[in-house]
Design an enzyme around this catalytic site. Structure first.
Site, short mmCIF file in Angstrom:
data_model
loop_
_atom_site.label_atom_id
_atom_site.label_comp_id
_atom_site.label_asym_id
_atom_site.label_seq_id
_atom_site.Cartn_x
_atom_site.Cartn_y
_atom_site.Cartn_z
N LYS A 14 0.82 -1.22 0.00
CA LYS A 14 0.00 0.00 0.00
C LYS A 14 0.86 1.27 0.00
O LYS A 14 0.61 2.19 -0.76
CB LYS A 14 -0.94 0.03 1.23
CG LYS A 14 -1.93 -1.11 1.28
CD LYS A 14 -2.98 -0.90 2.36
CE LYS A 14 -2.43 -0.91 3.78
NZ LYS A 14 -1.93 -2.25 4.22
N ARG A 91 -10.09 0.60 8.20
CA ARG A 91 -9.70 -0.77 8.53
C ARG A 91 -10.84 -1.55 9.18
O ARG A 91 -10.67 -2.74 9.48
CB ARG A 91 -8.52 -0.73 9.51
CG ARG A 91 -7.14 -0.89 8.85
CD ARG A 91 -6.12 -0.84 9.96
NE ARG A 91 -4.86 -1.44 9.66
CZ ARG A 91 -3.78 -0.78 9.20
NH1 ARG A 91 -3.87 0.50 8.94
NH2 ARG A 91 -2.65 -1.42 9.01
N ARG A 130 10.93 -5.91 5.34
CA ARG A 130 10.79 -4.48 5.65
C ARG A 130 11.31 -4.20 7.06
O ARG A 130 11.96 -3.20 7.30
CB ARG A 130 9.32 -4.06 5.52
CG ARG A 130 9.09 -2.58 5.77
CD ARG A 130 7.68 -2.17 5.46
NE ARG A 130 6.71 -2.82 6.33
CZ ARG A 130 5.39 -2.75 6.17
NH1 ARG A 130 4.88 -2.08 5.16
NH2 ARG A 130 4.57 -3.35 7.01
N ARG A 136 11.11 -1.07 11.59
CA ARG A 136 9.77 -0.85 12.14
C ARG A 136 9.49 -1.86 13.22
O ARG A 136 9.55 -3.07 12.96
CB ARG A 136 8.74 -0.96 11.01
CG ARG A 136 7.87 0.26 10.89
CD ARG A 136 6.87 0.09 9.78
NE ARG A 136 5.65 -0.53 10.25
CZ ARG A 136 4.51 -0.51 9.57
NH1 ARG A 136 4.46 0.08 8.41
NH2 ARG A 136 3.43 -1.07 10.07
N ARG A 147 -1.10 -9.15 13.21
CA ARG A 147 -1.68 -8.12 12.33
C ARG A 147 -2.45 -8.75 11.18
O ARG A 147 -3.50 -8.24 10.76
CB ARG A 147 -0.59 -7.19 11.80
CG ARG A 147 -0.15 -6.17 12.86
CD ARG A 147 1.25 -5.63 12.60
NE ARG A 147 1.35 -4.89 11.37
CZ ARG A 147 2.49 -4.76 10.67
NH1 ARG A 147 3.59 -5.34 11.08
NH2 ARG A 147 2.50 -4.07 9.57
#
Ligand code: AMP
Length: 191
Positions: A14, A91, A130, A136, A147
């Site tokens: 995204k 969401r 990532r 992160r 998640r």
């Protein structure tokens, strides 16, 4: 004016595709995840509240995130003139309903929901990669799995919600960044 929701599971691309869309269509980017991370970095009260949820892989409560979104929209009216790309919002169904109302009050609406569809094993791989590159905190395997579970339970019903409104555009999210972007452009230009 072009208002787009970029939709998909964590790791579906995204953020990456948003960057390209913003440039191509001159849109204003609202990433609720970025807004929350910025608040955490600045040590605000909102950041402190949000951190607890984010670290657990849980969603921040709807009322809080809807307020934030309304505020960001109001603070950026000028920049949002050509349209907005909503990244990571909505969401949940209540968030989608709130978004519809917030936009209607401002005389506009969502034009298309671009759904990046990526198989589960690939999502985990991308999230972990990532995490290694950006550091992160929520991009570790345990939180990533949580998640994804939250995505399946709370967020994925939005696909049917937007399909019913005739706004959902499925995009194969496997491929090169530029190849996927071409698919999105084709879809939006024929919207
Ligand atoms: P993201 O950067 O979009 O993957 O968001 C990172 C985290 O921020 C999520 O796992 C949630 O904890 C929180 N978050 C971001 N956007 C929302 C939202 N629209 N509703 C609830 N929580 C959110």
């Amino acid at each position: 004016m072009l208002n787009i929701v970029i939709f998909g599971a964590p790791g579906s691309g995204k953020g990456t595709q948003s960057d390209k869309l913003i440039e191509h269509y001159n849109l204003f980017h609202i990433s609720t995840g970025d807004v929350l991370r910025d608040n955490i970095r600045r040590g605000t009260e909102l950041g402190q509240i949000a951190k607890g949820f984010i670290d657990q892989g849980q969603l921040v409560p709807d009322a809080l995130i809807i307020d934030i979104l309304a505020q960001v929209l109001d603070e950026n009216k000028e920049k949002a003139q050509e349209g907005v790309i909503f990244d990571g919002f909505p969401r949940t169904i209540p968030q989608a309903e709130a978004l519809e109302q917030l936009l209607a009050e401002r005389g506009t609406q969502i034009d298309a929901v671009v759904g990046l569809e990526v198989p589960e094993e690939e999502l985990i791989k991308r999230i972990l990669l990532r995490g290694q590159m950006s550091g992160r905190a929520d991009d570790n395997e345990e939180t990533a799995r949580k998640r994804l579970e939250v995505y399946h339970n709370q967020t994925s019903p939005l696909k049917a919600y937007y399909e019913e409104q005739g706004k959902y555009r499925a995009i194969n999210g496997l491929g090169t960044i530029d190849g996927i972007f071409e698919l999105i452009k084709e879809t939006l230009d024929n919207n």
